[in-house]
Write a protein that holds these residues in place. Structure first.
Motif, mmCIF file in Angstrom:
data_model
loop_
_atom_site.group_PDB
_atom_site.id
_atom_site.type_symbol
_atom_site.label_atom_id
_atom_site.label_comp_id
_atom_site.label_asym_id
_atom_site.label_seq_id
_atom_site.Cartn_x
_atom_site.Cartn_y
_atom_site.Cartn_z
ATOM 1 N N ALA A 24 10.600 -11.103 -3.754
ATOM 2 C CA ALA A 24 9.809 -9.877 -3.921
ATOM 3 C C ALA A 24 9.154 -9.827 -5.302
ATOM 4 N N ASP A 25 9.903 -10.216 -6.331
ATOM 5 C CA ASP A 25 9.334 -10.240 -7.686
ATOM 6 C C ASP A 25 8.195 -11.243 -7.785
ATOM 7 N N PHE A 26 8.354 -12.379 -7.109
ATOM 8 C CA PHE A 26 7.308 -13.407 -7.140
ATOM 9 C C PHE A 26 6.030 -12.893 -6.478
ATOM 10 N N ILE A 27 6.186 -12.248 -5.320
ATOM 11 C CA ILE A 27 5.018 -11.700 -4.621
ATOM 12 C C ILE A 27 4.301 -10.694 -5.508
ATOM 13 N N ARG A 28 5.049 -9.791 -6.096
ATOM 14 C CA ARG A 28 4.424 -8.758 -6.919
ATOM 15 C C ARG A 28 3.767 -9.360 -8.162
ATOM 16 N N SER A 29 4.425 -10.332 -8.789
ATOM 17 C CA SER A 29 3.846 -10.928 -9.996
ATOM 18 C C SER A 29 2.531 -11.623 -9.691
ATOM 19 N N ARG A 30 2.460 -12.332 -8.573
ATOM 20 C CA ARG A 30 1.209 -13.012 -8.217
ATOM 21 C C ARG A 30 0.104 -11.993 -7.906
ATOM 22 N N ARG A 31 0.464 -10.925 -7.224
ATOM 23 C CA ARG A 31 -0.530 -9.893 -6.926
ATOM 24 C C ARG A 31 -1.063 -9.253 -8.207
ATOM 25 N N MET A 32 -0.161 -8.931 -9.127
ATOM 26 C CA MET A 32 -0.592 -8.287 -10.366
ATOM 27 C C MET A 32 -1.414 -9.235 -11.245
ATOM 28 N N VAL A 47 -10.313 -4.294 -5.730
ATOM 29 C CA VAL A 47 -9.205 -5.095 -6.259
ATOM 30 C C VAL A 47 -7.911 -4.732 -5.536
ATOM 31 N N ALA A 48 -7.705 -3.449 -5.286
ATOM 32 C CA ALA A 48 -6.495 -3.020 -4.584
ATOM 33 C C ALA A 48 -6.385 -3.693 -3.223
ATOM 34 N N VAL A 49 -7.468 -3.709 -2.474
ATOM 35 C CA VAL A 49 -7.479 -4.344 -1.152
ATOM 36 C C VAL A 49 -7.240 -5.841 -1.265
ATOM 37 N N ALA A 50 -7.823 -6.461 -2.288
ATOM 38 C CA ALA A 50 -7.723 -7.914 -2.459
ATOM 39 C C ALA A 50 -6.308 -8.377 -2.762
ATOM 40 N N VAL A 51 -5.458 -7.464 -3.265
ATOM 41 C CA VAL A 51 -4.086 -7.861 -3.584
ATOM 42 C C VAL A 51 -3.070 -7.133 -2.703
ATOM 43 N N GLY A 52 -3.520 -6.674 -1.523
ATOM 44 C CA GLY A 52 -2.579 -6.224 -0.509
ATOM 45 C C GLY A 52 -2.186 -4.767 -0.532
ATOM 46 N N PHE A 53 -2.968 -3.903 -1.183
ATOM 47 C CA PHE A 53 -2.654 -2.473 -1.218
ATOM 48 C C PHE A 53 -3.658 -1.707 -0.371
ATOM 49 N N ASN A 54 -3.154 -0.872 0.539
ATOM 50 C CA ASN A 54 -4.029 -0.053 1.371
ATOM 51 C C ASN A 54 -4.462 1.235 0.682
ATOM 52 N N VAL A 62 -5.260 3.110 -3.059
ATOM 53 C CA VAL A 62 -5.555 2.892 -4.474
ATOM 54 C C VAL A 62 -4.478 3.529 -5.351
ATOM 55 N N SER A 63 -3.960 4.665 -4.950
ATOM 56 C CA SER A 63 -2.940 5.340 -5.758
ATOM 57 C C SER A 63 -1.690 4.480 -5.905
ATOM 58 N N ASN A 64 -1.273 3.827 -4.815
ATOM 59 C CA ASN A 64 -0.103 2.943 -4.892
ATOM 60 C C ASN A 64 -0.389 1.740 -5.780
ATOM 61 N N PHE A 65 -1.596 1.201 -5.662
ATOM 62 C CA PHE A 65 -1.985 0.070 -6.505
ATOM 63 C C PHE A 65 -2.004 0.476 -7.975
ATOM 64 N N SER A 66 -2.587 1.628 -8.268
ATOM 65 C CA SER A 66 -2.676 2.087 -9.657
ATOM 66 C C SER A 66 -1.292 2.280 -10.256
ATOM 67 N N ARG A 67 -0.379 2.853 -9.474
ATOM 68 C CA ARG A 67 0.982 3.061 -9.959
ATOM 69 C C ARG A 67 1.676 1.722 -10.228
ATOM 70 N N SER A 68 1.520 0.788 -9.306
ATOM 71 C CA SER A 68 2.147 -0.519 -9.463
ATOM 72 C C SER A 68 1.570 -1.273 -10.652
ATOM 73 N N TYR A 69 0.251 -1.206 -10.829
ATOM 74 C CA TYR A 69 -0.399 -1.897 -11.938
ATOM 75 C C TYR A 69 0.037 -1.306 -13.276
ATOM 76 N N ARG A 70 0.138 0.022 -13.332
ATOM 77 C CA ARG A 70 0.567 0.681 -14.564
ATOM 78 C C ARG A 70 2.005 0.308 -14.903
ATOM 79 N N ASP A 71 2.855 0.256 -13.893
ATOM 80 C CA ASP A 71 4.243 -0.161 -14.126
ATOM 81 C C ASP A 71 4.317 -1.590 -14.650
ATOM 82 N N TRP A 72 3.360 -2.420 -14.237
ATOM 83 C CA TRP A 72 3.405 -3.840 -14.587
ATOM 84 C C TRP A 72 2.829 -4.110 -15.972
#
Length: 331
Positions: free
Chosen positions: A273-281, A298-305, A307-317
């Motif tokens: 799971a960490d590997f998948i997320r790291s590659r996406r980020m 960009v959100a769609v290109a890395v597997g997020f349906n 944008v809010s979930n993508f933004s939260r994940s990107y900020r955490d990363w």
């Protein structure tokens, strides 16, 4: 500025040459001492919490390749966890060994002797946090349960140099990201940062001890299992937009999720799971840096349906939102 924060010279004892420019660019980290080195501007902050623990935070705009020496301001006898959530740097320790830090790899370290030289490649922003604790304070916190894996750092010798890499998992990255967030400001700022610093160092030590414990080791993969892992890594990397899950990859490889994670850690240093997320980020950061795509694309290109979930994940990363990254890259 918080009265616990010292200037860059006091905090890090940096020695550098070269002419300084007249203006210093502002960066997002609102607290800390503005400073400059040849090719670099930014903020550094050191907070001593009075309990043996110190936090060092830095946000650096590296315009050009930069080299500088650091004279350690800490007395001998400490251990530190160090991590970048953004950017890369290299350094030579006083024994001549070379070390590297990136958004994927942090360090557990103790360097008593002076003479560490850093190299920062140009054209990047570095967001860095390091937390140190004196050995007496460390022993007091662990009592009789001090892990044997830390023995190389615990010598009473005052010339120890011990630096070992450690893969950064999602939990560690989220803690460091929180150190740079708006939540780490305002009322109770020092109290919040003390809690985050303690948690960060505890998680770094825990991850390090898991990596270096002397217990039962994961069995080496069979030829078939090696093929399964290679195929899984290729699938993840090839199609980051797909909603691939650990369960799906384990099922396709004919193994349990636990075994799949163990094999991923052997191969990559990360759980699946960490590997998948790291590659996406990583891919998201590359797409944003290209300035050719919107945040939604960009959100769609890395597997997020969403944008809010993508933004939260990107900020955490990375410690900033994708919109902020896009704006910074366009500046």
């Amino acid at each position: 500025m918080d009265d616990t924060a010292n200037g860059a010279g006091n905090a890090f004892g940096m020695l550098s040459g070269g002419n300084q420019v007249d203006s210093i660019g502002e960066l997002r980290l609102a607290d800390g001492e503005l400073f400059e080195l040849p090719g670099v501007t930014g903020r550094l902050e050191r907070i001593d919490f009075g309990n043996g623990i110190c936090l060092h935070r830095a946000e650096l705009n590296v315009r050009e390749d930069s080299r500088f020496d650091v004279q350690n301001a800490l007395p001998p006898g400490w251990i530190a966890g160090s991590a970048n959530i953004l950017g890369e740097l290299d350094f030579d320790s006083p024994d001549g060994a070379k070390h590297a830090m990136s958004a994927e790899t942090g360090l557990m370290m103790r360097i008593d002797r002076p003479g560490t030289r850093y190299f920062l490649p140009g054209g990047q922003v570095i967001r860095h946090a390091g937390v140190t604790i004196g050995l007496d304070a460390l022993r007091a916190k662990f009592g009789d349960d001090l892990p044997a894996a830390l023995d190389p750092y615990l010598s009473d010798d005052q010339s120890v140099i011990e630096v070992r890499p450690l893969g950064l998992n999602n939990k560690i990255r989220s803690i460091v990201s929180a150190m740079f967030s708006a939540q780490a400001t305002g009322v109770g700022r020092k109290f919040k940062l003390e809690g985050l610093s303690t948690l960060f160092l505890a998680e770094m030590i825990y991850a390090y001890c898991l990596l270096h414990h002397d217990g039962e080791k994961t069995p080496e993969p069979s030829v078939l299992e090696k093929t399964v892992i290679e195929d899984a890594i290729a699938k993840i990397t090839r199609d980051l937009a797909s909603a691939v899950s650990v369960a799906q990859l384990a099922d396709a490889g004919g193994m349990t999720e636990s075994r799949l994670n163990s094999l991923f850690k052997l191969e990559t240093g990360k759980s699946c799971a960490d590997f998948i997320r790291s590659r996406r980020m990583e891919h998201a950061r590359e797409l944003l840096a290209s300035r050719e795509f919107t945040v939604k694309q960009v959100a769609v290109a890395v597997g997020f349906n969403h944008v809010s979930n993508f933004s939260r994940s990107y900020r955490d990363w990375y410690g900033e939102s994708p919109a902020q990254a896009l704006k910074r890259n366009s500046a």
